[in-house]
Enzyme design. Structure first.
Site, PDB file in Angstrom:
ATOM      1  N   HIS A 104       0.841  -1.198   0.000  1.00 28.44           N
ATOM      2  CA  HIS A 104       0.000   0.000   0.000  1.00 28.44           C
ATOM      3  C   HIS A 104       0.887   1.264   0.000  1.00 28.44           C
ATOM      4  O   HIS A 104       0.645   2.207  -0.762  1.00 28.44           O
ATOM      5  CB  HIS A 104      -0.910  -0.057   1.238  1.00 28.44           C
ATOM      6  CG  HIS A 104      -1.768   1.123   1.466  1.00 28.44           C
ATOM      7  ND1 HIS A 104      -3.098   1.161   1.102  1.00 28.44           N
ATOM      8  CD2 HIS A 104      -1.507   2.329   2.032  1.00 28.44           C
ATOM      9  CE1 HIS A 104      -3.611   2.333   1.433  1.00 28.44           C
ATOM     10  NE2 HIS A 104      -2.669   3.062   2.002  1.00 28.44           N
ATOM     11  N   GLU A 105       1.946   1.261   0.805  1.00 30.08           N
ATOM     12  CA  GLU A 105       2.854   2.419   0.855  1.00 30.08           C
ATOM     13  C   GLU A 105       3.594   2.585  -0.474  1.00 30.08           C
ATOM     14  O   GLU A 105       3.801   3.695  -0.948  1.00 30.08           O
ATOM     15  CB  GLU A 105       3.867   2.273   1.989  1.00 30.08           C
ATOM     16  CG  GLU A 105       3.271   2.268   3.386  1.00 30.08           C
ATOM     17  CD  GLU A 105       2.388   3.483   3.664  1.00 30.08           C
ATOM     18  OE1 GLU A 105       2.765   4.596   3.275  1.00 30.08           O
ATOM     19  OE2 GLU A 105       1.311   3.303   4.261  1.00 30.08           O
TER      20      GLU A 105
ATOM     21  N   GLU B  30      -6.286   6.775  -0.924  1.00 30.23           N
ATOM     22  CA  GLU B  30      -6.331   5.501  -0.194  1.00 30.23           C
ATOM     23  C   GLU B  30      -6.873   4.385  -1.071  1.00 30.23           C
ATOM     24  O   GLU B  30      -6.363   3.275  -1.089  1.00 30.23           O
ATOM     25  CB  GLU B  30      -7.196   5.635   1.064  1.00 30.23           C
ATOM     26  CG  GLU B  30      -6.547   6.435   2.173  1.00 30.23           C
ATOM     27  CD  GLU B  30      -5.154   5.931   2.517  1.00 30.23           C
ATOM     28  OE1 GLU B  30      -5.014   4.729   2.781  1.00 30.23           O
ATOM     29  OE2 GLU B  30      -4.220   6.737   2.494  1.00 30.23           O
TER      30      GLU B  30
ATOM     31  N   ASP C 164      -4.876   1.084  -2.119  1.00 33.33           N
ATOM     32  CA  ASP C 164      -5.420  -0.243  -1.790  1.00 33.33           C
ATOM     33  C   ASP C 164      -5.457  -1.125  -3.031  1.00 33.33           C
ATOM     34  O   ASP C 164      -5.067  -2.286  -3.004  1.00 33.33           O
ATOM     35  CB  ASP C 164      -6.851  -0.120  -1.240  1.00 33.33           C
ATOM     36  CG  ASP C 164      -6.873   0.378   0.196  1.00 33.33           C
ATOM     37  OD1 ASP C 164      -5.812   0.348   0.854  1.00 33.33           O
ATOM     38  OD2 ASP C 164      -7.949   0.809   0.653  1.00 33.33           O
TER      39      ASP C 164
HETATM   40 ZN   LIG Z   1      -2.579   5.038   2.702  1.00 34.72          ZN
END
Ligand SMILES: [Zn+2]
Length: 475
Positions: free
Chosen positions: A126-127, A191, A195
């Site tokens: 995710h990062e 986000e 994801d």
């Molecule tokens: Zn995030």
């Protein structure tokens, strides 16, 4: 916009209808605010602050593991595959964060609370996606220009804001960057994109895709008890039930497969636990873990005990335990390194060098073994052999700052002052500290013991750094 990005954009648009259910891609655009050069300079300044931060965990084994895991994910990413630097912050809170320049930090709290390797991989993936999609650069760029402090202050503010959003340190409070801190939370769109791409990397790298929702579900449950003290991670990555539902929906269709954790994952966790608290307590804890069989890997549990025994200076016990670990030539490089370190600490340098030789033949590409080997050669008065080895390794990876520090020590032992200062300077430059690099190389030039060729090479290097440093000061 360059011709290439125009072409890419056209291509993206052309492909879009086929992926109608997919979300729009948020990347690409930010380059018009934030140039590649600016981001690289910012990334270097950030690394300098990371390495100077007392919470930075200077542990080659754990850092190497994290980079291997990170690159396993990066290598299957379909997005821009730039260079990444993964590092560990000694902090018990659960957090991981992305910074400009491909820098990704992970708290020890996350490494220890992840229930399996796939969970850890899901957070890191995710990062990585936040980086490949330029989310941070876009957030910074979206701030009013009047907020922009100097590059150095911006680097410090970003590091503080991401690694510990609950603390406004005095250093950042004194800059305009402070006002930026609270506005640097990812948006829902960012986000969602992270994801989606993180999930893609997770499945392509053969991790368990269900681990993503499992981990975030646990985080959300935990956050109910924290209230305003929500885990640092949730401060910067707003977690919604919609996000969790998305993750669950995605992984529902994935075929069930049992994914086993790597031995390295178990070893670094045992290593972290053994480094916690007083040496005596660490030994007690490791002994009881082993005795009560509270482990998923006995090898890792014993590795932890040896690490704790070395801290407690119980060298004889450490040597007897290390001999119970798998000792085949192809056993884990972390175990071979620990065995060599134990022999050296227990006062058996011949055995230590023999173990280093075996380990380094079996795992030539594992840097921590080389660091240990070179240090051991220096400690046992074999500076000539150390030089051969350090030069060979530097030829393979000239960007390894730890090797440059070892080269500096080696040249110092051999009485080569210019070369020692020069190596020290290279290490400083790779740690993002050009001012220190210029200072060291200047000292080396004054030492006056280099050959004509070494002197001119050092002078050229100094000019190169001075030019970069001058350009950075103008920013
Ligand atoms: Zn995030």
């Amino acid at each position: 916009m360059s011709v290439l990005s125009r072409a890419l954009l056209a291509l993206t648009l052309a492909v879009q209808p086929a992926l109608a259910t997919d979300l729009p891609d948020l990347g690409e655009v930010s380059r018009q605010y934030f140039s590649d050069q600016e981001e690289q300079a910012l990334g270097r300044a950030i690394l300098r602050d990371v390495y100077a931060d007392p919470r930075y965990l200077d542990d080659p084994e754990i850092e190497t593991y994290l980079n291997q895991l990170g690159y396993k994910l990066v290598s299957v990413s379909t997005r821009n595959q730039r260079e990444f630097t993964f590092f560990v912050i000694n902090d018990p809170t659960i957090n991981a964060f992305a910074l400009p320049g491909g820098n990704i930090g992970v708290h020890t709290g996350l490494l220890l609370t992840a229930q399996n390797e796939s969970e850890l991989a899901s957070v890191i993936g995710h990062e990585i996606a936040h980086v490949t999609q330029d989310h941070i650069a876009r957030m910074v760029a979206s701030q009013s220009q009047s907020y922009w402090p100097t590059m150095a202050a911006l680097a410090l503010a970003l590091l503080a804001a991401r690694s510990n959003p609950n603390v406004a340190s005095a250093a950042i409070a004194s800059t305009q960057a402070f006002s930026m801190q609270n506005q640097l939370n990812y948006t829902r769109d960012y986000e969602r994109e992270a994801d989606r791409l993180g999930y893609e990397m997770l499945t392509r790298a053969n991790f368990d895709p269900r681990s993503m929702s499992a981990f975030f579900n646990r985080m959300q449950r935990a956050s109910r008890f924290y209230d305003s003290n929500a885990p640092a991670y949730l401060r910067t990555h707003p977690l919604t039930s919609e996000r969790i539902a998305d993750m669950e929906a995605r992984s529902e269709s994935a075929p069930y497969q049992q994914v086993e954790d790597s031995l390295d994952f178990q070893l670094i966790r045992a290593r972290l636990r053994a480094q916690d608290g007083s040496p005596a307590d660490a030994v007690l804890a490791a002994r009881s873990t082993l005795k009560e069989k509270r482990y998923s890997s006995e090898t890792a549990a014993r590795y932890g005990l040896v690490t704790a025994l070395l801290r407690a200076r119980q060298f004889k016990e450490a040597e007897s335990e290390v001999q119970k670990l798998p000792s085949e030539n192809n056993s884990s490089p972390m175990i071979q390194l620990l065995a060599a370190q134990t022999a050296l600490a227990a006062g058996n340098p011949a055995l230590a060098l023999q173990r280093y030789q075996t380990g380094s033949n079996a795992h030539p590409g594992y840097p921590p073994l080389q660091y240990g080997y070179i240090s051991a050669l220096l400690a046992t008065g074999h500076a000539g052999d150390a030089l051969t080895r350090v030069d060979k390794q530097l030829a393979l990876d000239p960007d390894d700052r730890r090797l440059w520090y070892l080269a500096a020590q080696t040249h110092a032992q051999l009485g080569q002052h210019l070369l020692s200062y020069r190596a020290q300077a290279e290490a400083a430059a790779l740690s993002g500290n050009l001012v220190a690099a210029i200072e060291q190389i200047t000292r080396g030039l004054k030492a006056g013991d280099g050959s004509f060729y070494e002197m001119s090479a050092a002078e050229a290097r100094r000019r190169e750094w001075q030019a970069i440093e001058k350009a950075q000061r103008k920013d």
